[in-house]
Write an enzyme that holds these catalytic residues in place. Structure first.
Site, PDB file in Angstrom:
ATOM      1  N   GLU A  79      12.335 106.008  67.842  1.00 11.42           N
ATOM      2  CA  GLU A  79      12.034 105.591  66.463  1.00 11.42           C
ATOM      3  C   GLU A  79      12.110 104.077  66.311  1.00 11.42           C
ATOM      4  O   GLU A  79      12.604 103.562  65.310  1.00 11.42           O
ATOM      5  CB  GLU A  79      13.003 106.243  65.461  1.00 11.42           C
ATOM      6  CG  GLU A  79      13.120 107.728  65.575  1.00 11.42           C
ATOM      7  CD  GLU A  79      11.913 108.454  65.033  1.00 11.42           C
ATOM      8  OE1 GLU A  79      11.088 107.803  64.367  1.00 11.42           O
ATOM      9  OE2 GLU A  79      11.793 109.650  65.299  1.00 11.42           O
ATOM     10  N   GLY A  80      11.655 103.378  67.348  1.00  8.69           N
ATOM     11  CA  GLY A  80      11.727 101.917  67.348  1.00  8.69           C
ATOM     12  C   GLY A  80      13.021 101.470  67.998  1.00  8.69           C
ATOM     13  O   GLY A  80      14.105 101.814  67.523  1.00  8.69           O
TER      14      GLY A  80
END
Ligand code: FAD
Length: 389
Positions: free
Chosen positions: A368-369
């Site tokens: 998620e990054g």
């Protein structure tokens, strides 16, 4: 003197509504009953009963709980965050199941899908009868999804998809995948039933983190889909990125659950463990560690609560979620590692949850990054300059 739990230090419960506290209690109970007694074994075997869990969570309304309509609970962002916190206190892999189902796969269909797609998939996904996954990352394109090579070409009115997605949570057990592919017009989302000819999911087995979560490689080999498989509104990179913002919000809260669990375990251990004739909790160096961790946990919780209230007011911006994801996962990982030291050799034993949580948080730091990507997002907002490429 009576002991106080770390998250009770600042009386932050006063900031929650009765309904939020009730939802939290329900999720805490299901984690106590269905996750906590078994999760060490799931982790060791690298296999969790994902379908059973999905049905249980669906029954409680936890899947897509912040969405409205189509069988979804329509809960507040803060209530959803609290649920993520309690789930991740059990295990990050269990929270990942719920996040990917609700915030990535369901949200993509809910936000960008046709009425027909929503009716077809959302009620059964909310009930946990159908499991979803979200295919964005590729073997050669992780932080830079704009460079993806998975292709979707037109053949008459059909679409034909080819490419490989990597590190896809739930893929080995999924019924449906939201897949992002490049068309002549740009990036486009598709709803792909996993039974479609040409779709294969291979489980990634040698994972040393998030072992109670099913992760797979998703291979699309000339997968023919009807025109209606495309998400009508799911065009351009902003579409998958908006789904990631949803899921990151859950991580902002969830990571605190893992940290809280580690800190509770370390506190109890430190009070009970004696060395040099006294509890190690009585040594100043141990207390400094415990106090610093409790302070970071409270700060992370305040941050999560603030972002949650912004979300409920409809004012949460993606870079604000980056602040929360960067800080709370980084601090949760630091807390888990520090708690590990307090447990000494027992800290590396699977009899205690601490190293399991620390290992899980390594994945949470990356997916998620990554932490670095969130630094770049914040840096861009501060300077007006993009340092991505
Ligand atoms: P890379 O992008 O190769 O990055 C490697 C390193 O380089 C990182 O430290 C990164 O921060 C750094 N880096 C890259 N670019 C820059 C830059 N411009 N400046 C500075 N540093 C940079 N993906 C999905 O699509 N769906 C899922 O369900 C999913 N589930 C996952 C589950 C697990 C357990 C894991 C581990 C990953 C999952 N992912 C999923 C993939 C995840 O989102 C990616 O791993 C993540 O985006 C990072 O990509 P990468 O691993 O290719 O690393």
């Amino acid at each position: 003197m009576a002991r106080v739990l770390p998250l009770d230090l600042l009386d932050l419960d006063d900031s929650l509504t009765d309904e939020e506290r009730q939802i939290r209690a329900v999720v805490r109970q299901v984690v106590d009953d269905r996750v906590r007694p078994h999760v060490a074994g799931w982790y060791e075997r690298g296999q969790a009963p994902v379908r059973e869990l999905a049905l249980e969570f669906g029954r409680l309304g936890l899947l897509g709980m912040h969405l409205s309509g189509y069988g979804c609970a329509g809960a507040s962002a803060v209530a959803y965050g609290l649920a993520c916190l309690e789930l991740e206190a059990g295990d990050s892999g269990v929270r990942s199941l719920v996040s990917v189902q609700g915030s990535l796969a369901m949200y993509a269909i809910w936000r960008y899908g046709s009425e027909e797609q929503k009716q077809r998939w959302l009620p059964s996904m909310a009930a946990g009868e159908a499991i979803g996954c979200f295919g964005l990352t590729e073997p050669d394109h992780g932080s830079d999804p704009a460079s993806m090579t998975t292709r979707a070409r037109r053949d008459g009115t059909d679409w034909v998809l080819s490419g490989t997605k990597m590190w896809i949570t739930n893929a080995p057990v999924a019924d449906v995948a939201v897949v992002w592919a490049r068309t002549e017009a740009g990036i486009q989302g598709f709803v792909v039933p996993m039974g479609s000819p040409g779709v294969a999911a291979r489980e990634i087995r040698q994972k040393l983190s998030l072992r109670a979560s099913a992760t797979g490689e998703l291979v699309l080999d000339e997968v023919r889909l009807p025109a209606e498989a495309a998400l009508p509104e799911g065009t351009g990179l902003r579409a998958p990125l908006s789904c990631l913002t949803e899921a990151r919000f859950g991580i902002v809260w969830g990571a605190l659950g893992a940290a809280r669990e580690c800190l509770h375990v370390a506190l109890d251990y430190a009070v009970g463990r004696e060395q040099f004739g006294r509890p190690i909790a009585g040594f100043q160096l141990t207390q400094a560690k415990l106090a610093d961790m409790a302070v970071e946990l409270q700060k992370g919780y305040l941050l999560a609560l603030h972002l949650g209230r912004l979300a409920d007011a409809g004012r949460l911006r993606p870079e604000q979620v980056s602040v929360g994801k960067l800080n709370n996962v980084r601090e949760a990982l630091a807390i888990a590692r520090q708690c590990r030291t307090i447990l000494g050799a027992n800290g590396v034993s699977g009899e205690y949850p601490v190293l399991r949580h620390a290992n899980n948080l390594e994945s949470v730091l990356t997916y998620e990054g990554t932490a670095e990507i969130h630094q770049l997002v914040i840096g861009q907002r501060l300077t007006g300059l993009s340092a991505f490429a």
